[in-house]
Design an enzyme around this catalytic site. Structure first.
Site, PDB file in Angstrom:
ATOM      1  N   ILE A 245       0.866  -1.137  -0.135  1.00  0.00           N
ATOM      2  CA  ILE A 245       0.142  -0.148   0.060  1.00  0.00           C
ATOM      3  C   ILE A 245       0.953   1.059  -0.017  1.00  0.00           C
ATOM      4  O   ILE A 245       1.659   1.694   1.259  1.00  0.00           O
ATOM      5  CB  ILE A 245      -0.832   0.070   1.263  1.00  0.00           C
ATOM      6  CG1 ILE A 245      -1.967  -1.125   1.120  1.00  0.00           C
ATOM      7  CG2 ILE A 245      -1.606   1.372   1.132  1.00  0.00           C
ATOM      8  CD1 ILE A 245      -2.891  -1.275   2.401  1.00  0.00           C
ATOM      9  N   PRO A 246       1.293   1.952  -1.036  1.00  0.00           N
ATOM     10  CA  PRO A 246       2.550   2.526  -1.534  1.00  0.00           C
ATOM     11  C   PRO A 246       2.474   3.862  -0.953  1.00  0.00           C
ATOM     12  O   PRO A 246       2.134   4.820  -1.811  1.00  0.00           O
ATOM     13  CB  PRO A 246       2.704   2.411  -2.981  1.00  0.00           C
ATOM     14  CG  PRO A 246       1.256   2.363  -3.396  1.00  0.00           C
ATOM     15  CD  PRO A 246       0.572   1.418  -2.511  1.00  0.00           C
ATOM     16  N   CYS A 247       2.327   4.357   0.280  1.00  0.00           N
ATOM     17  CA  CYS A 247       2.120   5.596   0.731  1.00  0.00           C
ATOM     18  C   CYS A 247       3.463   6.290   0.528  1.00  0.00           C
ATOM     19  O   CYS A 247       3.655   7.692   0.715  1.00  0.00           O
ATOM     20  CB  CYS A 247       2.042   5.817   2.360  1.00  0.00           C
ATOM     21  SG  CYS A 247       2.683   4.523   3.430  1.00  0.00           S
ATOM     22  N   HIS A 248       4.530   5.671   0.289  1.00  0.00           N
ATOM     23  CA  HIS A 248       5.695   6.213  -0.051  1.00  0.00           C
ATOM     24  C   HIS A 248       5.716   7.132  -1.505  1.00  0.00           C
ATOM     25  O   HIS A 248       6.480   7.960  -1.717  1.00  0.00           O
ATOM     26  CB  HIS A 248       7.037   5.254  -0.194  1.00  0.00           C
ATOM     27  CG  HIS A 248       6.902   4.197  -1.272  1.00  0.00           C
ATOM     28  ND1 HIS A 248       6.122   3.158  -1.158  1.00  0.00           N
ATOM     29  CD2 HIS A 248       7.335   4.207  -2.601  1.00  0.00           C
ATOM     30  CE1 HIS A 248       6.236   2.578  -2.146  1.00  0.00           C
ATOM     31  NE2 HIS A 248       6.968   3.097  -3.244  1.00  0.00           N
TER      32      HIS A 248
END
Length: 281
Positions: A245-248
């Site tokens: 879950i690519p919050c980066h």
């Protein structure tokens, strides 16, 4: 394992130095001295990690470049929605689907569930991963001295589940998540705990393509709630399955990177790593 971790932290130190001093254009000798390696060994170490030179890597992190990526991401997401593509987003040959825990499991903090966990080396240092028969329920990047703290926080979240240390099982998930070679697409299920709003935000994050970046405002618009930017930020901060879950991939609208659960330099490493892999394909 120790050598791989040490190599990542040397790369992390080099990225930090390069991004701070990029305008001065430090040469290879200066960068290598900063991390106590010969220029030859540093160049080989960095190229083995990402496939390109250190200076080329940092070019992917400049403000002008990232501003352009924000605009491109908006166009890609809009095109995908117009084409009616599936909500299961392709992430560098990973097909992800998200499932929330049942209301009863949420209230009882996983009572009756069996969760396997392990600590593994990743391209971004040591990581903690936990999986159930329904899918991955945690993925965090940690420093070795904080590994126990991460486990304690996870234990509180799933305090009534049966937690079993099984690195031989979790290692296979790490292999699938971080492989760089092109093979048959993998399917991964994510099991999450969250409110309806948080789940919507996390589903939107999964739609951000590999190597792209977006803003909080873009995510708020994606979920049909353009006036909830602050709430989106809060939901992003609650994400417990990093990278997948690519919050980066969420950055400020001016192109600056902003903060990250596992440190700003690790966020720089993740964004640059994805950009570099895309550039080689």
């Amino acid at each position: 394992m120790a050598d791989k971790l040490y190599n990542y932290y040397r790369i992390e130190k080099a990225i930090s130095f390069l991004t701070d001093c990029f305008r001065e254009q430090p040469d290879l000798d200066e960068i290598a001295r900063k991390i106590h390696l010969s220029p030859f060994h540093f160049q080989r170490l960095f190229t083995d990690w990402v496939g390109i030179s250190p200076k080329k890597f940092v070019q992917y992190l400049t403000l002008d470049y990232l501003r352009g990526k924000i605009s491109a991401t908006g166009n890609m997401i809009e095109a995908a929605e117009l084409a009616g593509l599936s909500s299961q987003s392709r992430v560098h040959d990973l097909f992800l689907s998200i499932e929330g825990v049942s209301p009863q499991q949420f209230k009882s903090a996983g009572k009756g569930m069996e969760i396997f966990y392990g600590y593994h080396v990743s391209p971004f240092g040591l990581c903690f991963i936990a999986v159930t028969e329904k899918g991955i329920c945690a993925l965090k990047f940690i420093d070795e001295e904080k590994s126990r703290l991460e486990f304690e926080l996870f234990s509180q979240q799933w305090r009534f589940a049966r937690l079993i240390h099984k690195p031989d099982i979790t290692q296979e998930y790490i292999r699938k998540i971080f492989r760089q070679e092109k093979v048959h697409p993998e399917k991964l299920q994510l099991l999450i705990q969250g409110t309806d709003f948080q789940v919507k935000v996390w589903e939107a994050l999964v739609k951000i393509p590999f190597g792209a970046v977006a803003t909080f405002q873009q995510v708020a618009t994606m979920i049909g709630r353009p006036d909830t930017v602050r709430c989106v930020g809060s939901a992003v901060g609650k994400n417990s399955i990093l990278y997948l879950i690519p919050c980066h991939r969420i950055i400020a609208k001016d192109g600056t990177l902003g903060n990250y659960h596992s440190g700003k330099v690790r966020k720089q490493a993740m964004i640059g790593w994805e950009q570099s892999i895309l550039g080689q394909q």
